[in-house]
Design a protein around this motif. Sequence first.
Motif, PDB file in Angstrom:
ATOM      1  N   ASP A  98     -52.304  -8.216  41.596  1.00 20.07           N
ATOM      2  CA  ASP A  98     -52.137  -9.576  42.126  1.00 20.07           C
ATOM      3  C   ASP A  98     -52.591  -9.588  43.577  1.00 20.07           C
ATOM      4  N   PRO A  99     -53.903  -9.652  43.805  1.00 25.63           N
ATOM      5  CA  PRO A  99     -54.432  -9.550  45.168  1.00 25.63           C
ATOM      6  C   PRO A  99     -53.910 -10.622  46.123  1.00 25.63           C
ATOM      7  N   ASP A 100     -53.462 -11.746  45.585  1.00 25.39           N
ATOM      8  CA  ASP A 100     -52.987 -12.832  46.439  1.00 25.39           C
ATOM      9  C   ASP A 100     -51.479 -12.810  46.639  1.00 25.39           C
ATOM     10  N   LEU A 153     -34.074  -2.522  31.916  1.00 27.49           N
ATOM     11  CA  LEU A 153     -34.827  -3.039  30.767  1.00 27.49           C
ATOM     12  C   LEU A 153     -36.177  -2.343  30.634  1.00 27.49           C
ATOM     13  N   ARG A 154     -36.884  -2.137  31.760  1.00 23.23           N
ATOM     14  CA  ARG A 154     -38.193  -1.454  31.692  1.00 23.23           C
ATOM     15  C   ARG A 154     -38.041  -0.039  31.141  1.00 23.23           C
ATOM     16  N   ALA A 206     -46.471   2.216  43.858  1.00 18.07           N
ATOM     17  CA  ALA A 206     -45.985   0.974  43.244  1.00 18.07           C
ATOM     18  C   ALA A 206     -46.520  -0.237  43.994  1.00 18.07           C
ATOM     19  N   ARG A 207     -46.544  -0.137  45.314  1.00 13.25           N
ATOM     20  CA  ARG A 207     -47.094  -1.246  46.107  1.00 13.25           C
ATOM     21  C   ARG A 207     -48.578  -1.416  45.837  1.00 13.25           C
ATOM     22  N   LEU A 249     -37.510  -4.209  44.729  1.00 14.81           N
ATOM     23  CA  LEU A 249     -37.972  -5.595  44.608  1.00 14.81           C
ATOM     24  C   LEU A 249     -39.490  -5.714  44.481  1.00 14.81           C
ATOM     25  N   ILE A 250     -40.180  -4.584  44.406  1.00 11.19           N
ATOM     26  CA  ILE A 250     -41.624  -4.631  44.157  1.00 11.19           C
ATOM     27  C   ILE A 250     -41.858  -5.156  42.734  1.00 11.19           C
ATOM     28  N   ASN A 251     -42.802  -6.064  42.592  1.00 12.97           N
ATOM     29  CA  ASN A 251     -43.073  -6.679  41.286  1.00 12.97           C
ATOM     30  C   ASN A 251     -43.784  -5.688  40.382  1.00 12.97           C
ATOM     31  N   ARG A 252     -43.091  -5.231  39.351  1.00 18.95           N
ATOM     32  CA  ARG A 252     -43.669  -4.288  38.387  1.00 18.95           C
ATOM     33  C   ARG A 252     -43.956  -4.945  37.042  1.00 18.95           C
ATOM     34  N   ASP A 253     -43.820  -6.263  36.985  1.00 14.62           N
ATOM     35  CA  ASP A 253     -44.025  -6.972  35.719  1.00 14.62           C
ATOM     36  C   ASP A 253     -45.433  -7.532  35.574  1.00 14.62           C
TER      37      ASP A 253
END
Length: 447
Positions: A114-116, A282-283, A106-107, A129-133
């Motif tokens: 999103d490399p930045d 929701l996902r 996931a990371r 809290l990892i951004n999966r969106d």
Amino acid sequence: QPRMAQLQELGVGGILDYAAEAKDGELPEIENVEKEAEEETTGAPRSARMYDYQGERVCDANAEIFKDAVRNVREATPDGFAAIKLSGLGDPRLLERMSTCLVEMARLFEKLADPDSSAQGGVQKPNNLINRDVKLDYDTFKKSWTRFFAVESEEELRAAFLEIDTLHDDLIMYHEWSTSLKLSEINTLVRTCRHQGPLYRAALDAEEVQLYHNMIARVKGILSLAQELKVRVMIDAEWCDIQPAIDHIVLFQQREFNVNVDHPLVFNTYQTYLKGMNGKVLRDIEQSEREGWKFGAKVVRGAYMVSEREKAEKRCMESPICETYEETSNNFHEAIDTILDRPDTEILVATHNRESVERTLQKMAELDVDPSRVGFGQLRGMADHLTYTLGRHGYRAYKYVPYGPIDEVVPYLIRRTQENSSILGSPGVQEERQMIGREVRRRVLGF
């Protein structure tokens, strides 16, 4: 069966819960692998875990007990559930290794898309809290992938992208990423890593992959029997270090067993004391809608709160836990609202809080939700005034009934008491104390 019959007379169903689980913080000591053995492996190094095959026999025995629970539900409380814990069906050290691998994947997705982003460094975020969106287009995929992995040709890279892009829209979403890359294949992937980082070390070795398949076979055996007997199965949530593996396994079972049915057979559990849990709910609902299977969930506030905060502090990580009881309650209610608002979903609202029950009933009325889609569950011996009132008014009400050998059940109940000690000051518990106090005065003093 006599207990279940008593509950049925009161309009209440049962959730049979065999008290077999691993205990967080009580895992066996980990033995190091001999250096020679590690050198003989290819790709990812052999895990620094030695697995006890006596434990495999215990897991096989637990699987048979869980099957008996399914049969007992069918005989004693047909509208009820059988609850199972995956830490009773596989070595918890394996579940932890699997979870580490899944979290690192996931990371990696967040870093690729999103490399930045902050995923490239700084304080490490917990799994929830990892951004999966984020979305991953081919140009970004190409640029980012070659930073981490060696690639022989452009054609190979394009083929890898297309294989993951199952919607064929030139974008990779997280649900495509997470379902296309199998745990058993990560070892092959990391052989091309440019650097031996966390993902390389997290990949499962051949022995672990076999143990993983053994566990899946046990789970499928239980669920196949449940399917045959038309008994719903609820997979309990556990502590954060093994929960990603549990979610992964449950999702794949839902995709298989919740298809072409009127009601979901397999229910996952969502602990809403974890930050960002409504996004996960929701996902998962959206994935069920895309793929055509029935979504079933138990929603709880959660356990392990104190221990999870302590572990995050020791690891210098952001805490995965909501900061306050009020924040947890908001998270809890948001997840319930999200599920109620989507058709073809079912939910078990597991709470001892009267306000949460009343709020759910009000939301059901506002949305004109069919009551057959919603159940309410409480532990046997707690919040009886809620369970029996709901049952008397025709709602689907359930009691969680632990059972098993006395030397397993008593420690299990003690752990449940310890886990719930942090909410003893909550409004629901205070109300129940007041009700008990009034009843004691009435019986003793007569008024």
